[in-house]
Design a protein around this motif. Sequence first.
Motif, PDB file in Angstrom:
ATOM      1  N   LEU A  99       0.821  -1.206   0.000  1.00  0.00           N
ATOM      2  CA  LEU A  99       0.000   0.000   0.000  1.00  0.00           C
ATOM      3  C   LEU A  99       0.859   1.263   0.000  1.00  0.00           C
ATOM      4  O   LEU A  99       0.577   2.225  -0.722  1.00  0.00           O
ATOM      5  CB  LEU A  99      -0.944   0.006   1.209  1.00  0.00           C
ATOM      6  CG  LEU A  99      -2.116  -0.987   1.160  1.00  0.00           C
ATOM      7  CD1 LEU A  99      -2.821  -1.030   2.500  1.00  0.00           C
ATOM      8  CD2 LEU A  99      -3.086  -0.610   0.050  1.00  0.00           C
ATOM      9  N   SER A 100       1.917   1.274   0.824  1.00  0.00           N
ATOM     10  CA  SER A 100       2.805   2.440   0.874  1.00  0.00           C
ATOM     11  C   SER A 100       3.557   2.605  -0.443  1.00  0.00           C
ATOM     12  O   SER A 100       3.724   3.726  -0.946  1.00  0.00           O
ATOM     13  CB  SER A 100       3.788   2.314   2.038  1.00  0.00           C
ATOM     14  OG  SER A 100       4.592   1.149   1.892  1.00  0.00           O
ATOM     15  N   ALA A 101       4.000   1.486  -1.024  1.00  0.00           N
ATOM     16  CA  ALA A 101       4.700   1.548  -2.305  1.00  0.00           C
ATOM     17  C   ALA A 101       3.761   2.046  -3.408  1.00  0.00           C
ATOM     18  O   ALA A 101       4.154   2.866  -4.252  1.00  0.00           O
ATOM     19  CB  ALA A 101       5.257   0.176  -2.667  1.00  0.00           C
ATOM     20  N   ALA A 102       2.520   1.568  -3.385  1.00  0.00           N
ATOM     21  CA  ALA A 102       1.542   2.016  -4.383  1.00  0.00           C
ATOM     22  C   ALA A 102       1.233   3.503  -4.221  1.00  0.00           C
ATOM     23  O   ALA A 102       1.079   4.227  -5.211  1.00  0.00           O
ATOM     24  CB  ALA A 102       0.265   1.200  -4.257  1.00  0.00           C
ATOM     25  N   ALA A 103       1.157   3.985  -2.966  1.00  0.00           N
ATOM     26  CA  ALA A 103       0.878   5.404  -2.713  1.00  0.00           C
ATOM     27  C   ALA A 103       1.987   6.286  -3.281  1.00  0.00           C
ATOM     28  O   ALA A 103       1.725   7.340  -3.873  1.00  0.00           O
ATOM     29  CB  ALA A 103       0.726   5.648  -1.215  1.00  0.00           C
ATOM     30  N   VAL A 104       3.247   5.853  -3.121  1.00  0.00           N
ATOM     31  CA  VAL A 104       4.375   6.625  -3.651  1.00  0.00           C
ATOM     32  C   VAL A 104       4.383   6.592  -5.174  1.00  0.00           C
ATOM     33  O   VAL A 104       4.637   7.607  -5.841  1.00  0.00           O
ATOM     34  CB  VAL A 104       5.704   6.088  -3.086  1.00  0.00           C
ATOM     35  CG1 VAL A 104       6.896   6.759  -3.753  1.00  0.00           C
ATOM     36  CG2 VAL A 104       5.766   6.298  -1.582  1.00  0.00           C
ATOM     37  N   LEU A 105       4.084   5.420  -5.758  1.00  0.00           N
ATOM     38  CA  LEU A 105       4.081   5.297  -7.218  1.00  0.00           C
ATOM     39  C   LEU A 105       2.960   6.108  -7.860  1.00  0.00           C
ATOM     40  O   LEU A 105       3.134   6.685  -8.941  1.00  0.00           O
ATOM     41  CB  LEU A 105       3.947   3.824  -7.621  1.00  0.00           C
ATOM     42  CG  LEU A 105       5.163   2.922  -7.326  1.00  0.00           C
ATOM     43  CD1 LEU A 105       4.824   1.469  -7.614  1.00  0.00           C
ATOM     44  CD2 LEU A 105       6.374   3.364  -8.147  1.00  0.00           C
ATOM     45  N   ILE A 106       1.808   6.188  -7.191  1.00  0.00           N
ATOM     46  CA  ILE A 106       0.657   6.894  -7.756  1.00  0.00           C
ATOM     47  C   ILE A 106       0.743   8.398  -7.507  1.00  0.00           C
ATOM     48  O   ILE A 106       0.572   9.204  -8.422  1.00  0.00           O
ATOM     49  CB  ILE A 106      -0.654   6.328  -7.172  1.00  0.00           C
ATOM     50  CG1 ILE A 106      -0.840   4.861  -7.602  1.00  0.00           C
ATOM     51  CG2 ILE A 106      -1.851   7.167  -7.637  1.00  0.00           C
ATOM     52  CD1 ILE A 106      -1.988   4.171  -6.916  1.00  0.00           C
ATOM     53  N   PHE A 107       1.028   8.772  -6.254  1.00  0.00           N
ATOM     54  CA  PHE A 107       1.005  10.191  -5.881  1.00  0.00           C
ATOM     55  C   PHE A 107       2.395  10.815  -5.794  1.00  0.00           C
ATOM     56  O   PHE A 107       2.498  12.012  -5.495  1.00  0.00           O
ATOM     57  CB  PHE A 107       0.302  10.363  -4.522  1.00  0.00           C
ATOM     58  CG  PHE A 107      -1.105   9.851  -4.493  1.00  0.00           C
ATOM     59  CD1 PHE A 107      -2.120  10.546  -5.133  1.00  0.00           C
ATOM     60  CD2 PHE A 107      -1.418   8.677  -3.832  1.00  0.00           C
ATOM     61  CE1 PHE A 107      -3.423  10.080  -5.109  1.00  0.00           C
ATOM     62  CE2 PHE A 107      -2.716   8.202  -3.796  1.00  0.00           C
ATOM     63  CZ  PHE A 107      -3.726   8.910  -4.445  1.00  0.00           C
ATOM     64  N   VAL A 154       4.500  12.726  -2.233  1.00  0.00           N
ATOM     65  CA  VAL A 154       3.386  13.227  -1.429  1.00  0.00           C
ATOM     66  C   VAL A 154       2.566  12.064  -0.874  1.00  0.00           C
ATOM     67  O   VAL A 154       1.914  12.180   0.170  1.00  0.00           O
ATOM     68  CB  VAL A 154       2.505  14.170  -2.271  1.00  0.00           C
ATOM     69  CG1 VAL A 154       1.359  14.742  -1.449  1.00  0.00           C
ATOM     70  CG2 VAL A 154       3.347  15.304  -2.838  1.00  0.00           C
ATOM     71  N   GLY A 155       2.611  10.920  -1.564  1.00  0.00           N
ATOM     72  CA  GLY A 155       1.894   9.737  -1.096  1.00  0.00           C
ATOM     73  C   GLY A 155       2.338   9.246   0.263  1.00  0.00           C
ATOM     74  O   GLY A 155       1.601   8.521   0.938  1.00  0.00           O
ATOM     75  N   ILE A 156       3.550   9.658   0.692  1.00  0.00           N
ATOM     76  CA  ILE A 156       4.033   9.286   2.026  1.00  0.00           C
ATOM     77  C   ILE A 156       3.092   9.844   3.093  1.00  0.00           C
ATOM     78  O   ILE A 156       2.811   9.189   4.100  1.00  0.00           O
ATOM     79  CB  ILE A 156       5.466   9.804   2.237  1.00  0.00           C
ATOM     80  CG1 ILE A 156       6.417   9.140   1.247  1.00  0.00           C
ATOM     81  CG2 ILE A 156       5.936   9.559   3.664  1.00  0.00           C
ATOM     82  CD1 ILE A 156       7.818   9.701   1.267  1.00  0.00           C
ATOM     83  N   LEU A 157       2.603  11.078   2.868  1.00  0.00           N
ATOM     84  CA  LEU A 157       1.694  11.697   3.838  1.00  0.00           C
ATOM     85  C   LEU A 157       0.311  11.055   3.802  1.00  0.00           C
ATOM     86  O   LEU A 157      -0.399  11.044   4.814  1.00  0.00           O
ATOM     87  CB  LEU A 157       1.566  13.196   3.546  1.00  0.00           C
ATOM     88  CG  LEU A 157       2.853  14.017   3.641  1.00  0.00           C
ATOM     89  CD1 LEU A 157       2.581  15.463   3.270  1.00  0.00           C
ATOM     90  CD2 LEU A 157       3.462  13.921   5.026  1.00  0.00           C
ATOM     91  N   PHE A 158      -0.078  10.509   2.641  1.00  0.00           N
ATOM     92  CA  PHE A 158      -1.404   9.887   2.512  1.00  0.00           C
ATOM     93  C   PHE A 158      -1.427   8.444   3.023  1.00  0.00           C
ATOM     94  O   PHE A 158      -2.503   7.898   3.258  1.00  0.00           O
ATOM     95  CB  PHE A 158      -1.854   9.893   1.044  1.00  0.00           C
ATOM     96  CG  PHE A 158      -2.040  11.267   0.476  1.00  0.00           C
ATOM     97  CD1 PHE A 158      -2.393  12.327   1.286  1.00  0.00           C
ATOM     98  CD2 PHE A 158      -1.865  11.498  -0.883  1.00  0.00           C
ATOM     99  CE1 PHE A 158      -2.576  13.605   0.767  1.00  0.00           C
ATOM    100  CE2 PHE A 158      -2.040  12.769  -1.422  1.00  0.00           C
ATOM    101  CZ  PHE A 158      -2.387  13.816  -0.593  1.00  0.00           C
ATOM    102  N   SER A 159      -0.262   7.838   3.163  1.00  0.00           N
ATOM    103  CA  SER A 159      -0.189   6.414   3.498  1.00  0.00           C
ATOM    104  C   SER A 159      -0.989   6.016   4.736  1.00  0.00           C
ATOM    105  O   SER A 159      -1.738   5.029   4.703  1.00  0.00           O
ATOM    106  CB  SER A 159       1.281   5.984   3.656  1.00  0.00           C
ATOM    107  OG  SER A 159       1.966   6.118   2.439  1.00  0.00           O
TER     108      SER A 159
END
Length: 324
Positions: free
Chosen positions: A289-297, A300-305
């Motif tokens: 999930l964290s890897a997908a958040a970084v790849l998609i966003f 900034v996906g780190i903050l959404f994780s």
Amino acid sequence: MNIVSFQINKKDIISYWMPIGIIGLILFIAYPLTLSILCGYLLFPTSNFFHKKLRLPIIVSVLLTEVIILSSFLLFVYFIFQSLVTLIPLLHEHLLYLPFDDLQKHPIFLMFEDKFQELLNTILNNLLVNLTHLPTYVFEVLLFSIGLFFSLYESTKNRLWFLIYFPVKTREFFHKVVMKSSEVVNSFLGVEVKLLLITFILLSIGFSVLGLHNPIKNAFLISLVDSIPFLGTGIILIPMSIYFFLLDAKLFGSIILLLYIFVQLTRHIVDNLLWSASMQIKAVHVFFLSAAAVLIFGFVGILFSPFIYLIANKWGGSMKTSSR
């Protein structure tokens, strides 16, 4: 029937979806005030402790809480500034050892020459931009301080006072959102503190074994940098490793690089385990999930994780319930 359905949808849009959109836009634009409301909600236990347990007046409790928070922030900034001031002469001393005449022919320099120049230009440009925006930052800090005072004061009466601006039909929903979000933020802070301590301990041991200057202080500074989103230990350890390679101290450079890899692997493994225990989902799911958040966003996906973990937890729970 179609006309009635359209009128109902239009009425719903005007009655509460449009106000929610306007509120969200205002919160995004006026972010210092948004941050003051969020901090007032999160710091409510502190001011409540002063008021309920120590029997201090409400205004005194609020002012004391704000003074403690702002003083802690200023002390933190002063500590970072003082550490950088003491670090600059040390960097200058080490730079004198570099053979600048031979560096231009060094493979590492040739490989990163353009990147070094680009990084230097970016740092200088950002520094000039931040200096020109300094009055704006001071004004925003002033707004935040005043907003924090009123937010803390209102929180002593009703912690969810800001929900009065939302439509009545949506208040219960946003009440749950605020409660869950505060739990996620508390979990995030707890995980970050534990990761900071682990990084600090590993770096302190590594620097002490290598015999580097002020190992504990430098390890603490790098740990603080590592705890800031979008940054990490690599922003300091990788240039340090390159420095030793440029001095032909390949053993030291290799050890620093291995220390960086070891710290990063340990940190990510522990990060997954901590979030797994906090959100009640498997560590492998946390990783993907964290890897997908970084790849998609992006980064900034780190903050959404953390919020993605919460959604995954609720989704997994609903799937189990529906399967029964």
